[in-house]
Design an enzyme around this catalytic site. Sequence first.
Site, PDB file in Angstrom:
ATOM      1  N   GLY A  27       0.820  -1.211   0.000  1.00 58.66           N
ATOM      2  CA  GLY A  27       0.000   0.000   0.000  1.00 58.66           C
ATOM      3  C   GLY A  27       0.850   1.256   0.000  1.00 58.66           C
ATOM      4  N   SER A  56      -4.272   0.082  14.071  1.00 56.17           N
ATOM      5  CA  SER A  56      -5.000   1.311  14.408  1.00 56.17           C
ATOM      6  C   SER A  56      -5.397   1.293  15.879  1.00 56.17           C
ATOM      7  CB  SER A  56      -6.252   1.407  13.541  1.00 56.17           C
ATOM      8  OG  SER A  56      -7.032   2.530  13.907  1.00 56.17           O
ATOM      9  N   GLY A  74      -1.129   7.601   0.281  1.00 61.18           N
ATOM     10  CA  GLY A  74      -1.199   7.808   1.730  1.00 61.18           C
ATOM     11  C   GLY A  74       0.118   7.706   2.475  1.00 61.18           C
ATOM     12  N   TYR A 129     -13.775  -2.704  10.199  1.00 60.62           N
ATOM     13  CA  TYR A 129     -12.428  -2.107  10.171  1.00 60.62           C
ATOM     14  C   TYR A 129     -11.719  -2.387  11.497  1.00 60.62           C
ATOM     15  CZ  TYR A 129      -8.758   1.462   9.977  1.00 60.62           C
ATOM     16  OH  TYR A 129      -7.544   2.119   9.984  1.00 60.62           O
ATOM     17  N   GLY A 143       1.866   5.106   3.340  1.00 67.73           N
ATOM     18  CA  GLY A 143       2.833   4.158   2.777  1.00 67.73           C
ATOM     19  C   GLY A 143       3.721   4.824   1.736  1.00 67.73           C
TER      20      GLY A 143
END
Length: 276
Positions: A12, A144, A16, A167, A18
């Site tokens: 990824g 997260s 963003g 999520y 990454g």
Amino acid sequence: MNVDGKTVLITGSTDGVGRYVARRLAASGAKVLIHGRDAARAKQLADEVKREGHAEPVFYQADLSSLDGARRLAQSVLAENDRLDIFISNAGIGSQTQGTERRTSADGHELRFAVNYLAGFLLAHLLLPLLKASAPSRIVNVASLGQHPLDFDDVMLARSYSGGRAYAQSKLAQIMFTIDLAHELKGSGVTVNALHPATYMNTTMVREGGITPISTVEQGGEAILHLAVGDDVAGNSGLFFNGMQEAQANSQAYDEAARKRLRALSLEITGLSAVG
Ligand SMILES: NC(=O)c1ccc[n+]([C@@H]2O[C@H](COP(=O)([O-])OP(=O)(O)OC[C@H]3O[C@@H](n4cnc5c(N)ncnc54)[C@H](OP(=O)(O)O)[C@@H]3O)[C@@H](O)[C@H]2O)c1
């Protein structure tokens, strides 16, 4: 850690946080293996890094919403690289990516669980021989603070779906896996840690969730880099960090029986149990 001459894979990294981490590692002299689904976005990043005078990153294209995609990514990385010093499992989708409806992966698993957790679980296991051969090496799981305990009677959330819960359970699963894998890797020279990079960074995932960003990509990126290359965390394993600080995860992460159940389920789903 001096990353000059080291090889780093960041899933990824076409967007963003990454993408930020990939640029920073390339600027420090690492051989950077970038990954995403979109070849045009990858080329833009590779061109940018080259223009800045650093070694051009190598792009691996793979859709991690299928276990086969993860398997093919691992196979290509193993076939084309003689070392892997750092694996940053960062690719992910947010609570509202592709809408608020429950969606499933190519293999029929709840989509957030598949992309955010199962793909990283499978990749880490398949890449382990190369990581071990390159030890001391590190795995960083980008999780997260959003964490929800798994209900083992409904892991795929067929009965009680919400994007937020999907999520958050996928992110807790990553942390449970981190603790479990750290035990397994004791003495191997491979460490594995997880983190919450920063809260609501200004990234696609946050914007498409209709959330106003409150952190920068740089903040989260630096926290990821801390676990990936920081000297102060060398040798530490099985930990969860909130940004730069070690933190407690949801209590299910410290429930050995729950971790064992998740591990058994994940090995079965990914087909890893069949190969030992
Ligand atoms: N943003 C935040 O505030 C925040 C907070 C806590 C944790 N995190 C975690 O940080 C990580 C990065 O998030 P971000 O905010 O940087 O998100 P982002 O900007 O939306 O980037 C997500 C990355 O994951 C890739 N990706 C998404 N679905 C994929 C799939 N099916 N197959 C392969 N690659 C896929 C995307 O590739 P494409 O370019 O192909 O789309 C992109 O490179 C995630 O794990 C996220 O959960 C973020």
